[in-house]
Design a protein around this motif. Structure first.
Motif, PDB file in Angstrom:
ATOM      1  N   GLY A  87       3.778  70.457  13.643  1.00 53.46           N
ATOM      2  CA  GLY A  87       5.130  70.815  13.229  1.00 53.46           C
ATOM      3  C   GLY A  87       5.502  70.029  11.977  1.00 53.46           C
ATOM      4  O   GLY A  87       4.770  70.017  11.008  1.00 53.46           O
ATOM      5  N   LYS A  88       6.610  69.310  12.037  1.00 61.79           N
ATOM      6  CA  LYS A  88       7.057  68.538  10.875  1.00 61.79           C
ATOM      7  C   LYS A  88       6.487  67.129  10.847  1.00 61.79           C
ATOM      8  O   LYS A  88       6.649  66.407   9.886  1.00 61.79           O
ATOM      9  N   LYS A  89       5.829  66.712  11.925  1.00 58.17           N
ATOM     10  CA  LYS A  89       5.249  65.375  11.976  1.00 58.17           C
ATOM     11  C   LYS A  89       4.092  65.279  10.991  1.00 58.17           C
ATOM     12  O   LYS A  89       3.334  66.214  10.812  1.00 58.17           O
ATOM     13  N   LYS A  90       3.972  64.130  10.361  1.00 58.02           N
ATOM     14  CA  LYS A  90       2.887  63.902   9.415  1.00 58.02           C
ATOM     15  C   LYS A  90       1.967  62.814   9.967  1.00 58.02           C
ATOM     16  O   LYS A  90       2.424  61.887  10.628  1.00 58.02           O
ATOM     17  N   ILE A  91       0.689  62.961   9.678  1.00 55.39           N
ATOM     18  CA  ILE A  91      -0.263  61.906  10.009  1.00 55.39           C
ATOM     19  C   ILE A  91      -0.467  61.093   8.751  1.00 55.39           C
ATOM     20  O   ILE A  91      -0.826  61.632   7.699  1.00 55.39           O
ATOM     21  N   ASP A  92      -0.240  59.813   8.857  1.00 59.41           N
ATOM     22  CA  ASP A  92      -0.402  58.906   7.736  1.00 59.41           C
ATOM     23  C   ASP A  92      -1.886  58.580   7.587  1.00 59.41           C
ATOM     24  O   ASP A  92      -2.593  58.388   8.568  1.00 59.41           O
ATOM     25  N   SER A  93      -2.351  58.516   6.357  1.00 57.38           N
ATOM     26  CA  SER A  93      -3.762  58.199   6.117  1.00 57.38           C
ATOM     27  C   SER A  93      -4.121  56.827   6.680  1.00 57.38           C
ATOM     28  O   SER A  93      -5.266  56.588   7.063  1.00 57.38           O
ATOM     29  N   LEU A  94      -3.146  55.927   6.774  1.00 53.07           N
ATOM     30  CA  LEU A  94      -3.424  54.606   7.351  1.00 53.07           C
ATOM     31  C   LEU A  94      -3.822  54.710   8.819  1.00 53.07           C
ATOM     32  O   LEU A  94      -4.663  53.954   9.304  1.00 53.07           O
ATOM     33  N   GLU A  95      -3.226  55.672   9.538  1.00 51.78           N
ATOM     34  CA  GLU A  95      -3.588  55.879  10.942  1.00 51.78           C
ATOM     35  C   GLU A  95      -5.045  56.305  11.056  1.00 51.78           C
ATOM     36  O   GLU A  95      -5.765  55.854  11.946  1.00 51.78           O
ATOM     37  N   LEU A  96      -5.488  57.190  10.173  1.00 49.40           N
ATOM     38  CA  LEU A  96      -6.872  57.632  10.194  1.00 49.40           C
ATOM     39  C   LEU A  96      -7.817  56.502   9.802  1.00 49.40           C
ATOM     40  O   LEU A  96      -8.883  56.336  10.398  1.00 49.40           O
ATOM     41  N   LYS A  97      -7.423  55.710   8.815  1.00 56.49           N
ATOM     42  CA  LYS A  97      -8.257  54.580   8.411  1.00 56.49           C
ATOM     43  C   LYS A  97      -8.381  53.554   9.533  1.00 56.49           C
ATOM     44  O   LYS A  97      -9.435  52.949   9.707  1.00 56.49           O
ATOM     45  N   LYS A  98      -7.310  53.362  10.312  1.00 61.50           N
ATOM     46  CA  LYS A  98      -7.336  52.398  11.421  1.00 61.50           C
ATOM     47  C   LYS A  98      -8.402  52.745  12.452  1.00 61.50           C
ATOM     48  O   LYS A  98      -8.999  51.854  13.052  1.00 61.50           O
ATOM     49  N   ILE A  99      -8.633  54.039  12.666  1.00 64.83           N
ATOM     50  CA  ILE A  99      -9.643  54.429  13.664  1.00 64.83           C
ATOM     51  C   ILE A  99     -11.041  54.506  13.045  1.00 64.83           C
ATOM     52  O   ILE A  99     -12.008  54.800  13.733  1.00 64.83           O
ATOM     53  N   GLY A 100     -11.139  54.263  11.734  1.00 63.85           N
ATOM     54  CA  GLY A 100     -12.442  54.267  11.071  1.00 63.85           C
ATOM     55  C   GLY A 100     -12.795  55.560  10.366  1.00 63.85           C
ATOM     56  O   GLY A 100     -13.926  55.731   9.907  1.00 63.85           O
ATOM     57  N   ALA A 101     -11.844  56.474  10.260  1.00 68.17           N
ATOM     58  CA  ALA A 101     -12.103  57.719   9.534  1.00 68.17           C
ATOM     59  C   ALA A 101     -12.125  57.434   8.032  1.00 68.17           C
ATOM     60  O   ALA A 101     -11.443  56.541   7.541  1.00 68.17           O
ATOM     61  N   VAL A 102     -12.921  58.212   7.307  1.00 70.45           N
ATOM     62  CA  VAL A 102     -13.070  58.038   5.869  1.00 70.45           C
ATOM     63  C   VAL A 102     -12.638  59.325   5.172  1.00 70.45           C
ATOM     64  O   VAL A 102     -13.082  60.414   5.537  1.00 70.45           O
ATOM     65  N   PHE A 103     -11.767  59.176   4.164  1.00 68.57           N
ATOM     66  CA  PHE A 103     -11.334  60.340   3.393  1.00 68.57           C
ATOM     67  C   PHE A 103     -12.503  60.839   2.565  1.00 68.57           C
ATOM     68  O   PHE A 103     -13.176  60.072   1.872  1.00 68.57           O
ATOM     69  N   TYR A 104     -12.762  62.159   2.627  1.00 71.40           N
ATOM     70  CA  TYR A 104     -13.880  62.742   1.886  1.00 71.40           C
ATOM     71  C   TYR A 104     -13.383  63.428   0.611  1.00 71.40           C
ATOM     72  O   TYR A 104     -13.817  63.108  -0.468  1.00 71.40           O
ATOM     73  N   ARG A 105     -12.463  64.397   0.775  1.00 71.88           N
ATOM     74  CA  ARG A 105     -11.892  65.058  -0.391  1.00 71.88           C
ATOM     75  C   ARG A 105     -10.776  66.009   0.014  1.00 71.88           C
ATOM     76  O   ARG A 105     -10.601  66.316   1.178  1.00 71.88           O
TER      77      ARG A 105
END
Length: 119
Positions: free
Chosen positions: A11-29
């Motif tokens: 919905g309107k909730k956003k996932i912050d990239s910091l949350e993904l980085k905290k679990i060890g996810a890596v931004f690809y593109r």
């Protein structure tokens, strides 16, 4: 190829990239995608343009379930010009169902792809 996906609508909730980085996810593109869906008797057929550079014709079978779902798919990669030509043929012969445009952030977590889409 086989795939399992689990979609979550925020919905309107956003996932912050910091949350993904905290679990060890890596931004690809980031990807800008335009999907054109065509009528198909069995399964689903779509043509996807990616960043205005290339196209993929994707055929897949997937159940219409709200939770996790398996799919079996095939992808034909092509250049943008070939994509336009295939789209014209499919519109004339099968009929176009819908067009979906989105911006997708692609993150990688182990062997899992995480897609954050803005449709």
């Amino acid at each position: 190829m086989k795939n399992i996906e689990y979609k979550i609508f925020l919905g309107k909730k956003k996932i912050d990239s910091l949350e993904l980085k905290k679990i060890g996810a890596v931004f690809y593109r980031e990807l800008k995608q335009k999907d054109i869906y065509f009528n198909c008797k069995n399964g689903r057929l779509k043509l996807r343009y990616i960043n205005g550079e290339k196209a993929e014709l994707i055929f897949y079978n997937r159940a219409n379930k709200a939770k996790s779902r398996f799919s079996d798919y095939k992808i034909l990669n092509m250049n943008k010009k070939e994509g336009f030509e295939i789209a014209q043929i499919l519109r004339e012969q099968a009929g176009q169902l819908a067009v979906v445009e989105k911006k997708r952030q692609l993150w990688i977590f182990g062997h899992t792809r995480i897609h954050l889409d803005r449709v």
